[in-house]
Design a protein around this motif. Structure first.
Motif, short mmCIF file in Angstrom:
data_model
loop_
_atom_site.label_atom_id
_atom_site.label_comp_id
_atom_site.label_asym_id
_atom_site.label_seq_id
_atom_site.Cartn_x
_atom_site.Cartn_y
_atom_site.Cartn_z
N GLU A 185 -5.97 -6.41 9.10
CA GLU A 185 -5.28 -7.29 8.17
C GLU A 185 -6.26 -7.74 7.10
O GLU A 185 -7.46 -7.88 7.35
CB GLU A 185 -4.69 -8.50 8.91
N HIS A 186 -5.72 -8.00 5.91
CA HIS A 186 -6.60 -8.18 4.76
C HIS A 186 -6.51 -9.58 4.16
O HIS A 186 -5.46 -10.23 4.20
CB HIS A 186 -6.28 -7.13 3.70
N SER A 187 -7.65 -10.03 3.58
CA SER A 187 -7.71 -11.33 2.92
C SER A 187 -8.89 -11.31 1.95
O SER A 187 -9.57 -10.28 1.79
CB SER A 187 -7.89 -12.45 3.95
N TRP A 188 -9.17 -12.45 1.33
CA TRP A 188 -10.22 -12.57 0.32
C TRP A 188 -11.58 -12.09 0.83
O TRP A 188 -12.37 -11.51 0.09
CB TRP A 188 -10.34 -14.03 -0.13
N LYS A 189 -11.86 -12.34 2.11
CA LYS A 189 -13.20 -12.05 2.63
C LYS A 189 -13.50 -10.56 2.71
O LYS A 189 -14.66 -10.16 2.84
CB LYS A 189 -13.40 -12.69 3.99
N ASP A 190 -12.46 -9.72 2.62
CA ASP A 190 -12.70 -8.27 2.66
C ASP A 190 -13.59 -7.82 1.51
O ASP A 190 -14.34 -6.84 1.65
CB ASP A 190 -11.38 -7.51 2.56
N TYR A 191 -13.51 -8.49 0.37
CA TYR A 191 -14.25 -8.02 -0.80
C TYR A 191 -15.75 -8.28 -0.69
O TYR A 191 -16.55 -7.35 -0.87
CB TYR A 191 -13.63 -8.60 -2.08
N ASP A 203 -13.61 -17.74 -11.57
CA ASP A 203 -12.63 -18.40 -12.44
C ASP A 203 -11.47 -17.47 -12.77
O ASP A 203 -10.58 -17.84 -13.53
CB ASP A 203 -13.30 -18.86 -13.75
N LEU A 204 -11.49 -16.26 -12.23
CA LEU A 204 -10.40 -15.32 -12.46
C LEU A 204 -9.26 -15.58 -11.50
O LEU A 204 -9.50 -15.89 -10.32
CB LEU A 204 -10.90 -13.89 -12.28
N PRO A 205 -8.01 -15.47 -11.96
CA PRO A 205 -6.88 -15.65 -11.05
C PRO A 205 -6.82 -14.51 -10.04
O PRO A 205 -6.83 -13.34 -10.43
CB PRO A 205 -5.66 -15.65 -11.98
N ILE A 206 -6.80 -14.83 -8.76
CA ILE A 206 -6.76 -13.81 -7.73
C ILE A 206 -5.42 -13.08 -7.80
O ILE A 206 -4.36 -13.68 -7.72
CB ILE A 206 -6.96 -14.41 -6.33
N GLU A 212 2.36 -14.95 -11.67
CA GLU A 212 2.80 -14.03 -10.61
C GLU A 212 1.60 -13.21 -10.15
O GLU A 212 0.87 -12.67 -10.96
CB GLU A 212 3.88 -13.08 -11.13
N MET A 213 1.43 -13.12 -8.85
CA MET A 213 0.26 -12.45 -8.30
C MET A 213 0.67 -11.19 -7.53
O MET A 213 1.76 -11.10 -6.98
CB MET A 213 -0.50 -13.39 -7.36
N HIS A 214 -0.24 -10.22 -7.48
CA HIS A 214 -0.05 -9.03 -6.66
C HIS A 214 -1.27 -8.86 -5.77
O HIS A 214 -2.29 -9.52 -5.96
CB HIS A 214 0.14 -7.78 -7.54
N ARG A 215 -1.18 -7.97 -4.81
CA ARG A 215 -2.32 -7.61 -3.98
C ARG A 215 -2.50 -6.09 -4.05
O ARG A 215 -1.53 -5.35 -3.94
CB ARG A 215 -2.10 -8.05 -2.52
N ASN A 216 -3.74 -5.65 -4.22
CA ASN A 216 -3.99 -4.23 -4.44
C ASN A 216 -3.59 -3.35 -3.27
O ASN A 216 -3.40 -2.15 -3.43
CB ASN A 216 -5.47 -4.01 -4.77
N TRP A 217 -3.50 -3.94 -2.08
CA TRP A 217 -3.17 -3.12 -0.90
C TRP A 217 -1.66 -3.02 -0.67
O TRP A 217 -1.22 -2.45 0.32
CB TRP A 217 -3.87 -3.68 0.34
N GLU A 218 -0.86 -3.58 -1.56
CA GLU A 218 0.59 -3.54 -1.37
C GLU A 218 1.10 -2.10 -1.49
O GLU A 218 0.62 -1.31 -2.30
CB GLU A 218 1.27 -4.44 -2.40
N ASP A 219 2.10 -1.78 -0.67
CA ASP A 219 2.63 -0.42 -0.62
C ASP A 219 3.21 0.04 -1.95
O ASP A 219 3.18 1.24 -2.27
CB ASP A 219 3.71 -0.32 0.46
N VAL A 239 -10.51 -2.06 2.28
CA VAL A 239 -9.26 -2.80 2.11
C VAL A 239 -8.04 -1.91 2.32
O VAL A 239 -6.99 -2.36 2.76
CB VAL A 239 -9.22 -3.45 0.71
N GLY A 240 -8.17 -0.62 2.00
CA GLY A 240 -7.05 0.29 2.13
C GLY A 240 -6.12 0.28 0.94
O GLY A 240 -4.95 0.65 1.04
N ALA A 241 -6.64 -0.11 -0.23
CA ALA A 241 -5.86 -0.09 -1.46
C ALA A 241 -5.95 1.30 -2.09
O ALA A 241 -6.78 2.12 -1.70
CB ALA A 241 -6.37 -1.14 -2.44
N SER A 242 -5.10 1.53 -3.07
CA SER A 242 -5.11 2.79 -3.82
C SER A 242 -5.54 2.46 -5.24
O SER A 242 -4.75 1.99 -6.06
CB SER A 242 -3.72 3.42 -3.81
#
Length: 395
Positions: free
Chosen positions: A89-95, A131-134, A229-236, A177-180
């Protein structure tokens, strides 16, 4: 508008760990002008360094413990070098942890030649802020990876260039992270400079810094709208788009869409219709990047508006990477006098880039604030932006 994140990180490190850090490094975010998602198909991108920065204050430890503290969340991380493995499972600490993992992998793959033995990894204390929006489309993940990789590069004595360090962030996103994702964001945040745009060709990983257009002479302003609006890079949904483009490339007999002649792609009749639309964005976007660079150099930024608008239309209709909020923002920008407006980044939320005459800036700002309020959305963050200082050690 933005904090001095390096000062914040240094002071917070001292408070968290009871000592001063060995160093503080910071890396900007990225404004993508054109070319999002094309690097996965050996394509082209064009962007520049955002003024907001991520910063990491870091010190080595005498053991193998990794401690990460941040002001992004109350969660604190403590692990060891040996325990670093891609998580389920993924979260901020993965980076930050993934960057340490990628650096260890680099050392293991480059064991030295006897005369110059490979560096020895150490434990690390890290305080991290941004200072960048996650997930806001401005390459926060690439900025965070870049910041930590610069610190490790120096403290562990890896001797890598910033362009080489970009590979760490790529490995973090794709294998930890498993992102594309491709390399473009990582190269841009680590190699961008003030007053320059970054032209990146994923085929051969070629990087060129090109002078930014003199917008003052043309009475033009670049604005950004952070939509909230936010996205996550690992989203399908992102992986699905990339897989569709891969399928088209293979159906045409190529490894990457970049290799397929435009005429051959257009004439192909055996492609799945949805896959064709996804690929059409990538194929036409690669050409738009080339056109954008050429027109800026020969005619000026004022002649580029149609390219941003064509790119946005294809992102909306072909790639289907926009949202109602992104679409409304781009439409209101044009209605307020902008010559071009386009989503920036991976999409599915995030931010919008607007090229607009100076005389219409206030009208657009007022219009967008009123529209978001009418829809019941949180107020967007709207500001002018230019290419900003690049990655650096600050202390």
């Amino acid at each position: 508008m933005f904090r001095n994140t390096s000062q914040v990180a240094a002071e917070a490190f001292a408070a968290a760990f009871g000592k001063s850090p060995e160093g503080v490094w910071s890396v900007p975010g990225r404004v993508s002008l054109m070319g999002d998602h094309t690097d996965r198909e050996d394509g082209l991108s064009f962007g520049y360094a955002h003024p907001a920065r991520s910063a990491a204050a870091v010190s080595r430890r005498e053991d193998h413990t990794i401690r990460v503290v941040t002001d992004l969340t109350e969660e604190q991380v403590e692990t060891t070098l040996a325990e670093l493995q891609p998580p389920a499972e993924h979260s901020w600490k993965d980076y930050p942890l993934g960057t340490v993992w990628a650096a260890i992998g680099h050392i293991q793959s480059n064991p030295g030649n006897g005369e110059e033995p490979a560096p020895t990894p150490t434990g690390l204390d890290i305080f991290l802020t941004t200072d960048l929006p996650i997930g806001g489309g401005l390459a926060s993940s690439a900025s965070i990876c870049g910041t930590v990789s610069m610190a490790i590069n120096e403290l562990w004595g890896l001797g890598l260039s910033n362009e080489e360090l970009a590979a760490f962030g790529y490995h973090v996103e794709n294998h930890y992270v498993g992102a594309s994702t491709g390399m473009s964001d990582h190269v841009t945040v680590l190699c961008g400079e003030e007053g320059k745009n970054v032209f990146y060709d994923a085929r051969g990983s070629d990087l060129s810094l090109i002078d930014a257009a003199n917008l003052v002479e043309e009475s033009l302003v670049q604005m950004l709208v952070e939509t909230g609006e936010m996205h996550r890079n690992w989203e399908d949904v992102i992986t699905e788009r990339h897989n569709a483009c891969d399928r088209v490339a293979k159906a045409l007999g190529y490894q990457f869409l970049r290799e397929a002649p435009t005429e051959e792609f257009a004439a192909a009749t055996h492609l799945d219709e949805t896959d064709r639309r996804r690929a059409n964005y990538v194929v036409t976007e690669i050409q738009r990047v080339l056109d954008l660079v050429r027109i800026v150099r020969t005619e000026g930024a004022g002649a580029t508006g149609h390219l941003f608008n064509e790119s946005q239309r294809s992102l909306r209709e072909d790639y289907e990477a926009t949202t109602q909020r992104v679409d409304l923002t781009t439409e209101l920008a044009l209605a307020s006098g902008a010559i071009g407006s386009r989503m920036t980044g991976s999409g599915f939320g995030g931010s919008v880039h607007v090229l607009i005459p100076q005389e219409h800036v206030q009208q657009f700002s007022d219009t967008i604030a009123a529209a978001y309020a009418e829809y019941g959305w949180d107020a967007p963050r709207v500001y002018t932006v230019t290419s900003s200082p690049g990655a650096r050690r600050d202390a």
